[in-house]
Write a protein that holds these residues in place. Structure first.
Motif, PDB file in Angstrom:
ATOM      1  N   UNK A  82      -8.519   2.720   0.938  1.00 52.15           N
ATOM      2  CA  UNK A  82      -7.587   2.690  -0.191  1.00 52.15           C
ATOM      3  C   UNK A  82      -8.291   3.097  -1.484  1.00 52.15           C
ATOM      4  N   UNK A  83      -9.538   2.692  -1.640  1.00 51.60           N
ATOM      5  CA  UNK A  83     -10.300   3.082  -2.828  1.00 51.60           C
ATOM      6  C   UNK A  83     -10.464   4.601  -2.888  1.00 51.60           C
ATOM      7  N   UNK A  84     -10.844   5.198  -1.764  1.00 48.01           N
ATOM      8  CA  UNK A  84     -10.978   6.655  -1.723  1.00 48.01           C
ATOM      9  C   UNK A  84      -9.640   7.348  -1.929  1.00 48.01           C
ATOM     10  N   UNK A  85      -8.580   6.723  -1.430  1.00 41.47           N
ATOM     11  CA  UNK A  85      -7.237   7.292  -1.579  1.00 41.47           C
ATOM     12  C   UNK A  85      -6.844   7.386  -3.054  1.00 41.47           C
ATOM     13  N   UNK A  86      -7.164   6.338  -3.811  1.00 41.81           N
ATOM     14  CA  UNK A  86      -6.864   6.360  -5.232  1.00 41.81           C
ATOM     15  C   UNK A  86      -7.722   7.355  -6.002  1.00 41.81           C
ATOM     16  N   UNK A  87      -9.009   7.381  -5.672  1.00 44.33           N
ATOM     17  CA  UNK A  87      -9.926   8.292  -6.369  1.00 44.33           C
ATOM     18  C   UNK A  87      -9.590   9.748  -6.047  1.00 44.33           C
ATOM     19  N   UNK A 119       0.821  -1.201   0.000  1.00 46.76           N
ATOM     20  CA  UNK A 119       0.000   0.000   0.000  1.00 46.76           C
ATOM     21  C   UNK A 119       0.856   1.253   0.000  1.00 46.76           C
ATOM     22  N   UNK A 120       1.966   1.204   0.728  1.00 40.63           N
ATOM     23  CA  UNK A 120       2.849   2.372   0.802  1.00 40.63           C
ATOM     24  C   UNK A 120       3.794   2.447  -0.393  1.00 40.63           C
ATOM     25  N   UNK A 126      -4.570   2.541  -6.918  1.00 41.04           N
ATOM     26  CA  UNK A 126      -5.738   1.670  -7.062  1.00 41.04           C
ATOM     27  C   UNK A 126      -5.341   0.214  -7.222  1.00 41.04           C
ATOM     28  N   UNK A 127      -4.160  -0.054  -7.764  1.00 41.43           N
ATOM     29  CA  UNK A 127      -3.723  -1.441  -7.949  1.00 41.43           C
ATOM     30  C   UNK A 127      -3.513  -2.163  -6.625  1.00 41.43           C
ATOM     31  N   UNK A 128      -3.329  -1.420  -5.534  1.00 42.18           N
ATOM     32  CA  UNK A 128      -3.137  -2.038  -4.221  1.00 42.18           C
ATOM     33  C   UNK A 128      -4.359  -2.849  -3.790  1.00 42.18           C
ATOM     34  N   UNK A 129      -5.532  -2.492  -4.280  1.00 43.64           N
ATOM     35  CA  UNK A 129      -6.759  -3.182  -3.892  1.00 43.64           C
ATOM     36  C   UNK A 129      -6.724  -4.665  -4.252  1.00 43.64           C
ATOM     37  N   UNK A 180       8.687   0.654   2.436  1.00 40.14           N
ATOM     38  CA  UNK A 180       7.643   0.951   1.461  1.00 40.14           C
ATOM     39  C   UNK A 180       7.639   2.414   1.064  1.00 40.14           C
ATOM     40  N   UNK A 181       7.744   3.304   2.053  1.00 41.96           N
ATOM     41  CA  UNK A 181       7.778   4.736   1.743  1.00 41.96           C
ATOM     42  C   UNK A 181       9.055   5.120   1.005  1.00 41.96           C
ATOM     43  N   UNK A 182      10.166   4.458   1.356  1.00 45.05           N
ATOM     44  CA  UNK A 182      11.418   4.702   0.639  1.00 45.05           C
ATOM     45  C   UNK A 182      11.276   4.300  -0.824  1.00 45.05           C
TER      46      UNK A 182
END
Length: 508
Positions: free
Chosen positions: A343-348, A278-279, A454-457, A417-419
């Protein structure tokens, strides 16, 4: 620890409650206003006043205020003082994440390397001294070479990381002792961080404008100085151990072995993998966007320093709203459900950035200043709602006896992940040739970022369906404890038992 309220205090509270009740004519206003105060008092009573103060100092001042202030001041420092390209700045930010990747090392140190009988206090002191000196070097040395600036920034980041892992060890320990309070502790962390960020963002633009980016970084010396103070006053039981040096290597070995054994459990590695994905897949294009919206040449927005800080400050308020939304309405939802929709809202919500970069907001008649403020608020609320369940989930995965070490391992995974997100963003900006003056393909970088979000879903099945108050670890880990716990000192456990009995007597 704060004991139970005295009879006089109970009478006062009952009088306030009566004043806030409809029957008292207050319409519930007093009860609503005083609810946060009662909540903090409850946490102080259950967890200890110095622990709550420590959370506020680390998350509110060291991470919230300093982190937000550093974000704005450092952006202008690299842009105006060092004068480097946005892709280069994005790449350099990878180095600032290295101390966070090393969090398992800091966690092992706090768990198995006590200093004069204390496992937490000395590390707050060290973090404070390191952060203060690093910030002072950046602010006071003119013409600082880029390598020295990078090392100083890494020193600041290391100080924050060590303080973070130390207080997180305390949070994880309290989470095991009082699992029902885990969401409340994470809410306290988030509220403190958001409030500190609000103050940091609101003042950063003003300091940069009047002192310059380099002079403004001198303010970064104040938060770590408070960590020194925290190292002296936070409550911690002193350990009385003999032959400590002979036990250190064995305890380090047992700590590492315990981490390796725990991470093998599917209930642990699956959600850890999801949080990493996700990150990592949320690549960062921040530096490219920053250079674009602060560029003064038309048709770029050309935002001023004060406005940039103010927008971030408004975003910090929105972040607090996100914390409130989670705390009041979402903390009882299952992990998988809330993380899927977050996560869905994060992508949108990332499409708002795309609309801004393409300047479609002007076609809709929405001015840049209004649109970017609304976009920042939306992104902060969604981002906070997305991250808080992850923090609660991470706390739930820590085995007894190695809370600091294993929580640090999970946070290390998140930091990797953030790196990866920073490095991926730098690569995308470089491939698309986004520079200090050429932003023609910036919109494409933002589009790639949104698609990856969105691919994280596709990996949501890795998240457990359990509720956020459920115990996730298998019974053999909870009952048997981790190897570091088994290797603990008997005298220390006796002290903890006596302390627990004392607390239980106070609560009776």
């Amino acid at each position: 620890m704060v004991g139970r309220p005295m009879p006089e205090e109970q009478e006062v509270e009952e009088g306030i409650a009566a004043a806030g009740s409809p029957r008292g004519g207050g319409g519930g206003w007093a009860s609503t206003v005083l609810e946060p105060v009662r909540w903090v008092r409850m946490l102080c009573r259950e967890l200890g006043a110095t622990f709550v103060a420590g959370v506020v100092l680390v998350y509110g001042l060291s991470q919230g205020f300093a982190g937000s202030f550093f974000r704005v001041a450092s952006d202008y420092y690299w842009k105006d003082v060092q004068r480097v390209q946005p892709a280069t700045v994005q790449f350099l930010s990878v180095f600032f994440f290295i101390p966070w990747v090393l969090k398992p090392l800091w966690g092992i140190m706090t768990d198995v390397f006590p200093v004069r009988g204390y496992r937490r206090r000395p590390y707050f002191l060290f973090a404070g001294v390191l952060g203060t000196s690093s910030a002072a070097i950046v602010a006071m040395v003119n013409g600082l070479p880029m390598t020295s600036a990078i090392l100083s920034f890494m020193g600041i980041s290391t100080a924050v990381a060590i303080a973070d892992v130390t207080i997180d060890a305390c949070i994880a320990k309290n989470g095991i002792d009082k699992p029902s309070l885990v969401p409340d502790m994470q809410s306290l962390c988030a509220f403190s961080s958001s409030l500190g960020a609000l103050i940091g963002y609101a003042t950063s633009g003003m300091f940069v404008h009047h002192l310059g980016a380099q002079g403004a970084l001198g303010v970064m010396a104040l938060p770590p100085a408070m960590l020194v103070f925290l190292g002296f006053f936070i409550y911690e039981l002193k350990m009385y151990q003999h032959n400590v040096k002979e036990k250190v290597l064995n305890k380090v070995h047992m700590a590492v072995k315990g981490m390796a054994q725990t991470i093998k459990y599917p209930v642990v590695w699956k959600p850890s993998l999801y949080m990493f994905l996700s990150l990592a897949l949320s690549i960062s294009t921040h530096e490219g966007q920053f250079y674009w919206y602060t560029n003064k040449e038309p048709p770029n927005p050309g935002f001023s320093q004060e406005f940039v800080g103010m927008v971030h400050a408004i975003g910090a308020v929105a972040s607090m709203v996100g914390v409130l939304v989670y705390h009041k309405y979402l903390k009882d939802y299952p992990f998988r459900s809330i993380l899927f929709y977050a996560q869905l809202l994060y992508g949108v919500s990332g499409l708002l950035d795309l609309t801004f970069v393409l300047r479609w907001n002007l076609l809709l008649g929405v001015p840049d200043a209004v649109y970017v403020t609304l976009e920042e608020c939306c992104a902060r609320v969604v981002g906070r709602v997305r991250l808080m369940p992850m923090m609660v989930l991470s706390t739930k995965l820590c085995p007894p006896g190695a809370e600091g070490t294993f929580f640090a391992l999970l946070m290390c995974i998140d930091s990797v992940g953030m790196l990866a997100a920073k490095a991926g963003g730098a690569a995308v900006l470089r491939v698309l040739r986004v520079t200090r003056t050429d932003f023609g393909r910036l919109w494409l970088a933002v589009l790639v970022r949104n698609i990856l979000r969105l691919s994280t879903l596709a990996a949501i099945s890795l998240v457990p369906t359990a509720d956020q108050t459920d115990v996730l670890l298998p019974r053999d880990l909870l009952v048997g404890g981790s190897p570091p716990a088994a290797a603990g000192d008997d005298e220390e456990r006796l002290q903890l038992a006596k302390f627990t009995d004392h607390v239980d007597d106070d609560d009776d």
